[in-house]
Design a protein around this motif. Structure first.
Motif, PDB file in Angstrom:
ATOM      1  N   CYS A 121     -12.576  15.169-102.971  1.00  0.00           N
ATOM      2  CA  CYS A 121     -12.328  16.591-101.366  1.00  0.00           C
ATOM      3  C   CYS A 121     -12.094  17.602-102.169  1.00  0.00           C
ATOM      4  O   CYS A 121     -13.233  18.847-101.724  1.00  0.00           O
ATOM      5  CB  CYS A 121     -11.649  15.712-101.239  1.00  0.00           C
ATOM      6  SG  CYS A 121     -11.853  13.943-100.437  1.00  0.00           S
ATOM      7  N   LEU A 154      -8.632  11.460 -96.625  1.00  0.00           N
ATOM      8  CA  LEU A 154      -7.689  12.968 -95.994  1.00  0.00           C
ATOM      9  C   LEU A 154      -6.638  12.731 -95.193  1.00  0.00           C
ATOM     10  O   LEU A 154      -6.014  13.065 -94.773  1.00  0.00           O
ATOM     11  CB  LEU A 154      -8.714  13.799 -95.321  1.00  0.00           C
ATOM     12  CG  LEU A 154     -10.002  14.648 -96.369  1.00  0.00           C
ATOM     13  CD1 LEU A 154     -10.380  15.171 -96.233  1.00  0.00           C
ATOM     14  CD2 LEU A 154      -9.170  15.510 -98.003  1.00  0.00           C
ATOM     15  N   GLU A 189      -3.065  12.970 -94.453  1.00  0.00           N
ATOM     16  CA  GLU A 189      -2.016  13.488 -93.785  1.00  0.00           C
ATOM     17  C   GLU A 189      -1.267  12.465 -93.204  1.00  0.00           C
ATOM     18  O   GLU A 189       0.080  13.130 -92.682  1.00  0.00           O
ATOM     19  CB  GLU A 189      -3.111  13.938 -92.148  1.00  0.00           C
ATOM     20  CG  GLU A 189      -4.410  14.952 -92.743  1.00  0.00           C
ATOM     21  CD  GLU A 189      -5.051  15.102 -91.320  1.00  0.00           C
ATOM     22  OE1 GLU A 189      -5.810  14.559 -90.476  1.00  0.00           O
ATOM     23  OE2 GLU A 189      -6.190  15.988 -91.504  1.00  0.00           O
ATOM     24  N   THR A 243      -7.768  20.382 -94.326  1.00  0.00           N
ATOM     25  CA  THR A 243      -8.680  19.105 -94.283  1.00  0.00           C
ATOM     26  C   THR A 243      -9.223  18.957 -93.778  1.00  0.00           C
ATOM     27  O   THR A 243     -10.291  18.264 -94.030  1.00  0.00           O
ATOM     28  CB  THR A 243      -7.255  17.552 -93.645  1.00  0.00           C
ATOM     29  OG1 THR A 243      -6.972  18.052 -92.688  1.00  0.00           O
ATOM     30  CG2 THR A 243      -6.676  17.435 -95.151  1.00  0.00           C
ATOM     31  N   GLN A 256     -13.467  18.026 -94.841  1.00  0.00           N
ATOM     32  CA  GLN A 256     -14.493  18.046 -93.582  1.00  0.00           C
ATOM     33  C   GLN A 256     -15.667  18.436 -93.292  1.00  0.00           C
ATOM     34  O   GLN A 256     -16.842  17.549 -93.355  1.00  0.00           O
ATOM     35  CB  GLN A 256     -13.900  17.057 -92.172  1.00  0.00           C
ATOM     36  CG  GLN A 256     -12.349  16.269 -93.022  1.00  0.00           C
ATOM     37  CD  GLN A 256     -12.467  15.241 -91.899  1.00  0.00           C
ATOM     38  OE1 GLN A 256     -13.080  14.229 -91.651  1.00  0.00           O
ATOM     39  NE2 GLN A 256     -10.842  15.184 -91.251  1.00  0.00           N
TER      40      GLN A 256
END
Length: 338
Positions: free
Chosen positions: A243, A261, A265, A283, A287
């Motif tokens: 990521c 992710l 969150e 995030t 993505q």
């Protein structure tokens, strides 16, 4: 004589670029500074070049001694600095003429700001790299270094109050320092101005350095995730690294990253480590990067769609040369995509 800024420039075997770097600081529009150069035991002509430059400008304070390594040199520089603001500079980069003026003005405008960085222009390619700004900086630090080290201007007393650079964090000592400052409630920010020309040295392949950087980054990641109540497994840590620097991946890898992710969150909703909106912005940007490689998510479909578009383009450009039956082949290919 008092001065408003100390420019801290460590140098080690930098004979190819150090004169250019020093000259770019001496040409600053903000002239009230000292340039503290620490020659960290160079074995090439760096020392001779620096001695000659120091004789030409009394704003240069040159320290020459045996080699102790970058982190020790940085901490020594913080203690030797005569000014309340310390601006970092590397021996192979070039500062733009208005760098110190712009950063000092921003630090004066926001007295609670601990560190101010900027965007950089890569010397080898001309590409501009931007660092996160505002509320997005803190959550971005969970995934990557949020500042370009040679661009920063910092308040000396704050850096010293947290112990400066940790000697056990090689190759990412700056990253660890920024996360420690953020955890302590200090504010960091980056300007969108390009204030430094950065030498990336893409030709240098340094596997040992990168391996140590990864080890240090892993420690920083674990510390940041622990604040969210997450103790990552080895597989989860690999996903976190992915990521942090998305690359072409399969649909399975992307789905796993998206789940990771989502977990971050969710934990932040519970522990309130980062501003929720800022974290979701970060995030979401990750993505978006994850999903920009369609040819590996659905390779066969991507190949067929690309072939269809190419053949269709050829047909419309050269329709009077292509037999009519060719259109049927293209249309059958199109229908197989649905």
């Amino acid at each position: 004589m008092s001065t408003s800024i100390t420019v801290l420039l460590p140098a080690y075997n930098a004979q190819a670029y150090v004169a250019e770097s020093v000259t770019s600081i001496l040409a600053q529009t903000h002239a009230d500074f000292e340039l503290l150069i620490i020659d960290d035991g160079s074995t090439d002509d760096t020392g001779k070049i620096l001695q000659q430059l120091a004789r030409q400008d009394n704003r240069i304070r040159l320290v020459q001694r045996e080699n102790r390594g970058l982190i020790a040199t940085l901490n020594e520089g913080l203690h030797l600095a005569a000014a309340p603001l310390v601006a970092r500079m590397d021996a192979d980069d070039r500062a733009l003429p208005n760098r110190l003026t712009i950063q000092k003005r921003y630090m004066d405008e926001y007295p609670k700001l601990a560190v101010c960085g900027s965007a950089v222009r890569v010397l080898e390619t001309g590409q501009v790299w931007y660092a996160p700004q505002g509320e997005a900086l803190a959550p971005r630090s969970l995934f990557a270094n949020p500042m370009f080290h040679p661009t920063v201007m910092a308040r000396r007393d704050i850096l010293l109050s947290v112990g400066g650079y940790r000697t056990d964090m090689p190759c990412a000592e700056d990253y660890e320092l920024w996360t420690r400052l953020l955890e302590g409630g200090h504010r960091l920010d980056n300007l969108t101005d390009v204030l430094l020309e950065y030498r990336a040295h893409p030709q240098n392949f340094r596997p040992a350095y990168k391996a140590r950087m990864r080890q240090t980054s892993e420690l920083i990641y674990r510390s940041g995730l622990a604040r969210l109540g997450i103790t990552p497994s080895a597989a989860q840590l690999e996903t976190h690294f992915f990521c942090a620097a998305p690359a072409p991946a399969t649909s399975f890898e992307i789905a796993r990253a998206q789940s990771w992710l989502a977990l971050i969150e969710c934990r932040n909703d519970i522990h309130h480590v980062f501003d929720n909106a800022a974290l979701r912005f970060v995030t979401a940007s990750i993505q978006a990067e994850l999903t920009c490689f369609p040819f590996l998510r659905h390779p066969l479909r991507w190949v067929k769609r690309t072939a269809y578009r190419t053949l269709k383009s050829i047909f419309f450009r050269h329709a009077h040369y292509i037999p009519a039956r060719f259109l049927g082949i293209v249309e059958r290919m199109r229908s197989s995509l649905h």
